[in-house]
Design a protein around this motif. Structure first.
Motif, PDB file in Angstrom:
ATOM      1  N   GLU A 167      33.264  42.947  54.327  1.00 27.08           N
ATOM      2  CA  GLU A 167      33.940  41.663  54.489  1.00 27.08           C
ATOM      3  C   GLU A 167      34.544  41.169  53.181  1.00 27.08           C
ATOM      4  O   GLU A 167      35.490  40.378  53.182  1.00 27.08           O
ATOM      5  CB  GLU A 167      32.978  40.608  55.062  1.00 27.08           C
ATOM      6  N   ARG A 168      34.014  41.617  52.030  1.00 29.18           N
ATOM      7  CA  ARG A 168      34.557  41.198  50.738  1.00 29.18           C
ATOM      8  C   ARG A 168      35.874  41.894  50.425  1.00 29.18           C
ATOM      9  O   ARG A 168      36.704  41.351  49.683  1.00 29.18           O
ATOM     10  CB  ARG A 168      33.548  41.477  49.625  1.00 29.18           C
ATOM     11  N   GLY A 169      36.048  43.074  50.967  1.00 22.29           N
ATOM     12  CA  GLY A 169      37.265  43.826  50.716  1.00 22.29           C
ATOM     13  C   GLY A 169      36.983  45.126  49.996  1.00 22.29           C
ATOM     14  O   GLY A 169      35.915  45.318  49.402  1.00 22.29           O
ATOM     15  N   TYR A 170      37.936  46.016  50.047  1.00 22.29           N
ATOM     16  CA  TYR A 170      37.846  47.343  49.419  1.00 22.29           C
ATOM     17  C   TYR A 170      37.667  47.172  47.910  1.00 22.29           C
ATOM     18  O   TYR A 170      38.515  46.574  47.239  1.00 22.29           O
ATOM     19  CB  TYR A 170      39.122  48.102  49.754  1.00 22.29           C
ATOM     20  N   THR A 171      36.562  47.684  47.375  1.00 23.19           N
ATOM     21  CA  THR A 171      36.218  47.434  45.970  1.00 23.19           C
ATOM     22  C   THR A 171      37.312  47.863  44.995  1.00 23.19           C
ATOM     23  O   THR A 171      37.653  47.109  44.070  1.00 23.19           O
ATOM     24  CB  THR A 171      34.885  48.110  45.619  1.00 23.19           C
ATOM     25  N   PRO A 172      37.898  49.068  45.130  1.00 28.30           N
ATOM     26  CA  PRO A 172      38.979  49.421  44.199  1.00 28.30           C
ATOM     27  C   PRO A 172      40.157  48.457  44.250  1.00 28.30           C
ATOM     28  O   PRO A 172      40.770  48.170  43.218  1.00 28.30           O
ATOM     29  CB  PRO A 172      39.381  50.828  44.656  1.00 28.30           C
ATOM     30  N   LEU A 173      40.474  47.907  45.432  1.00 22.78           N
ATOM     31  CA  LEU A 173      41.569  46.942  45.521  1.00 22.78           C
ATOM     32  C   LEU A 173      41.187  45.643  44.820  1.00 22.78           C
ATOM     33  O   LEU A 173      42.006  45.057  44.089  1.00 22.78           O
ATOM     34  CB  LEU A 173      41.923  46.660  46.990  1.00 22.78           C
ATOM     35  N   ARG A 174      39.959  45.195  44.988  1.00 23.90           N
ATOM     36  CA  ARG A 174      39.530  43.973  44.300  1.00 23.90           C
ATOM     37  C   ARG A 174      39.545  44.174  42.786  1.00 23.90           C
ATOM     38  O   ARG A 174      39.915  43.271  42.034  1.00 23.90           O
ATOM     39  CB  ARG A 174      38.135  43.573  44.783  1.00 23.90           C
ATOM     40  N   SER A 175      39.182  45.368  42.333  1.00 22.51           N
ATOM     41  CA  SER A 175      39.241  45.657  40.893  1.00 22.51           C
ATOM     42  C   SER A 175      40.674  45.670  40.390  1.00 22.51           C
ATOM     43  O   SER A 175      40.975  45.148  39.300  1.00 22.51           O
ATOM     44  CB  SER A 175      38.567  47.006  40.602  1.00 22.51           C
ATOM     45  N   THR A 176      41.570  46.240  41.170  1.00 23.34           N
ATOM     46  CA  THR A 176      42.985  46.280  40.785  1.00 23.34           C
ATOM     47  C   THR A 176      43.570  44.867  40.732  1.00 23.34           C
ATOM     48  O   THR A 176      44.311  44.518  39.804  1.00 23.34           O
ATOM     49  CB  THR A 176      43.777  47.141  41.777  1.00 23.34           C
TER      50      THR A 176
END
Length: 497
Positions: A167-176
C-alpha cells in the motif's frame, strides 16, 4: 446469472424469473442480441426444474422481449420503447435514496467538452482540459519500458506489490521520487512517501485523514474544481481566501483563521489552478508560520510545479516545513499521461501512517506494473528529458495564446501572463457571463472552462472569468481557437447591448 428467488412466496418461481429478466431487458442491463443462458444451465444454477425456466422464457417471448432460434438459443430483442430505469415507473425510491436526491448536487453544470461535442463542429478546438497535450505523451517509450519490465519481473509485476508494504508503493519508485525531490530542494526519504492512484486520490486520502464532516477547509478562491467537488462530497464546509498575481493573499488569511476556525488549508502555490499565479517567497514563509501558530495542517498541491518558463524557482512549502505541518502531493499524470494514475504524498509524523491506512482500505495498492514502469522510465532520465522538451513546447504555446488573446479578443479582457503551468485566466469585460459565452463559443467550435466553477461560493458573482489551457493545442490551432472565441464574444456583447 444470479436471481434472488422467494421459494416460499406466493408468486410462482417462473413468474419471478420472468419478472427479473423483463426488468433487466427494459432497463438495458441485458442489451439486444444478448444470448440468455440455456434453460438447462439456468435451471441448474437456480436449483429449479427446467420447465420452470422454459415457462419464464415463453412469457418473455410472448411479449416480444426475446426470440428463440432452434439449435442456437434464446436472444434478447430491442425493448418496445425507451429503456426504463426501474420495472415500476412512478414507484418511490427507498427513503435513503430520496434523502440523497434531496441533497444539493456536487456538480450539475455540463462539461465543456460535452457541449463542444454536442455542437457538432467539424473541427473542434478544446481549451478546457486540465492536463498536457496527449500528442506529446511518450507512448512508444513507455510501451518499450513496460515490455522490458514484464520480461524482467514476470508475474511479480502483476501482483499487488511487495509483501507487507504494497500500500505504500513500490520501494524503488519511492526511492527515486525521494532523489528527484532532493534535487529540487525538498528533502524526503522513501519512508515519507506514499504512492497514490493519481493526485486526486492523494487529495481524498488527506482530506479523509485530516477532516470530519462539517469541519471547515480553507481554500484559495478560486481553486481546483476537483478539490471543491471532493470537499463537498465529504460534507465539509469550504471557506475561500482571495488570490492575486502573487497567489493566496496572506494579509487576509489570519482574520479568516480566527473567524472560520478551519481544520485544514488546501493550497496550490505553484502555477495555481485556475489562475496560473505563483505564491511569492515571502507569502510562502508567512503561510507556513501561520499554520504553525494556529496548529493547522497544510495540504500542498504541486500538480505542475516543474513547468516553469521564466522567473525564479520558489521552494515548496514542504521544504519550509519545520515540524511536519505540511502534507505535500504531486503527480506524474499531468506530464506523462493522465491514464497512468500515479501520484504521491509526502508526509512525516503520525499522519503518514494514517494516510497509509486510508490507502489500504481505499484500493489496497496502486498498479505494480505501472509503478515499476514509471520507476524505470524516471531512473534513466527519460522523464527529465521529456519535461525539458515539454517546457520548451509549452512556453511557445503560452506565448502564442497571449499574442492571440491580445489580437482577437476585445481590449476589455483582463489577464496576467503566467510564468509557468498550463493555464491563462481571463476576466471578461463588464458584466459578461462566461457560462453564457460557452454555448456561443461551442457553436463556433471552441470550448473553455467557465471560471465560476472554480469558486467555493458566489459562482454567479464570479461568472465573468474563464480558464484557457494553452498546452493542449499547437500555436496554429491556438490562433484559430482565439479567432473563434473572439467571434463568440462579439455575439455575446451584441446580445447584451
Amino acid at each position: 446469472m444470479r436471481i434472488a428467488l422467494e421459494r416460499d412466496g406466493k408468486t410462482p418461481l417462473y413468474q419471478q424469473i420472468e419478472a427479473y429478466l423483463r426488468q433487466a431487458i427494459l432497463a438495458g442491463s441485458l442489451p439486444p442480441e444478448t444470448r440468455l443462458p440455456a434453460s438447462r444451465k439456468l435451471a441448474s444454477d437456480l436449483g429449479v426444474n427446467r420447465i420452470t425456466v422454459e415457462k419464464a422464457y415463453a412469457g418473455l417471448e410472448a411479449d416480444g422481449l426475446v426470440f428463440s432460434q432452434v439449435g442456437s438459443g434464446t436472444y434478447v430483442l430491442p425493448p418496445p420503447g425507451p429503456p426504463q430505469a426501474r420495472a415500476a415507473p412512478g414507484a418511490p425510491w427507498p427513503l435513503w435514496q430520496q434523502e440523497l436526491q434531496a441533497r444539493q448536487p456536487v456538480a450539475s453544470a455540463p462539461a465543456p467538452e460535452i457541449l463542444l461535442a454536442e455542437a457538432g463542429h467539424p473541427d473542434p478546438i478544446d481549451f478546457s482540459s486540465g492536463s498536457g497535450d496527449a500528442q506529446r505523451f511518450p507512448v512508444e517509450e513507455l510501451r518499450r519500458v513496460i515490455q522490458a519490465i514484464l520480461r524482467r519481473d514476470g508475474i511479480a509485476a502483476l501482483e499487488y506489490g511487495e509483501r507487507g508494504c504494497s500500500e505504500r508503493g513500490y520501494t524503488p519508485l519511492r526511492s527515486t521520487i525521494a532523489q528527484v525531490l532532493a534535487s529540487q530542494g525538498l528533502p524526503a526519504g522513501p519512508e515519507n512517501i506514499l504512492i497514490t492512484s493519481g493526485s486526486q486520490q492523494a487529495l481524498a486520502l488527506a482530506a479523509q485523514a485530516l477532516l470530519q464532516p462539517g469541519e471547515v477547509v480553507l481554500v484559495e478562491s478560486p481553486t481546483y474544481s476537483g478539490a471543491l467537488e471532493l470537499f463537498r462530497l465529504l460534507a465539509l464546509r469550504i471557506a475561500g481566501v482571495p488570490v492575486d498575481d502573487n497567489g493566496l493573499q496572506i494579509e487576509k488569511l489570519e482574520a479568516l483563521l480566527q473567524q472560520q476556525h478551519p481544520k485544514l488549508i488546501y493550497t496550490i502555490p505553484n502555477f495555481h489552478n485556475p489562475t496560473g499565479a505563483c505564491l511569492n517567497a515571502s507569502r510562502r514563509r508567512q503561510l507556513v508560520e501561520l499554520a504553525g501558530r494556529y496548529n493547522l495542517p497544510i495540504l500542498e498541491d504541486d500538480f505542475v510545479g516543474d513547468l516553469r518558463y521564466e522567473g525564479r524557482t520558489q521552494p515548496a512549502l514542504k521544504a519550509l516545513d519545520p515540524d511536519g505541518r505540511v502534507v505535500y502531493t504531486s503527480t506524474f499524470s499531468k506530464m506523462l499521461m493522465p491514464g497512468l494514475r500515479v501520484g504521491f504524498l509526502v508526509a512525516s509524523g503520525p499522519v503518514y501512517e494514517r494516510l497509509v491506512a486510508g490507502k489500504r482500505v481505499s484500493d489496497l495498492a496502486t498498479s505494480s506494473l505501472t509503478q515499476r514502469a514509471l520507476e524505470a522510465y524516471v531512473t534513466v532520465g527519460r522523464y527529465q528529458a521529456h519535461l525539458r522538451r515539454s517546457c520548451q513546447v509549452y512556453r511557445k504555446r503560452r506565448d502564442a495564446m497571449l499574442h492571440a488573446i491580445k489580437r482577437y479578443l476585445s481590449s476589455g479582457v483582463q489577464f496576467s501572463p503566467p510564468q509557468g503551468g498550463l493555464f491563462v485566466w481571463l476576466r471578461l469585460p463588464g458584466a459578461l457571463n462566461a457560462e453564457d459565452l460557452l454555448p456561443l463559443a461551442c457553436e463556433q467550435g471552441v470550448a473553455f472552462a467557465p471560471g465560476g466553477r472554480f469558486f467555493p461560493a458566489d459562482a454567479a458573482v464570479n461568472a465573468g472569468y474563464l480558464r484557457l489551457n494553452f498546452a493542449v493545442q499547437t500555436p496554429e490551432r491556438i490562433q484559430a481557437g482565439m479567432q473563434r472565441l473572439g467571434k463568440a464574444l462579439r455575439r455575446l456583447k451584441a446580445g447584451a447591448a
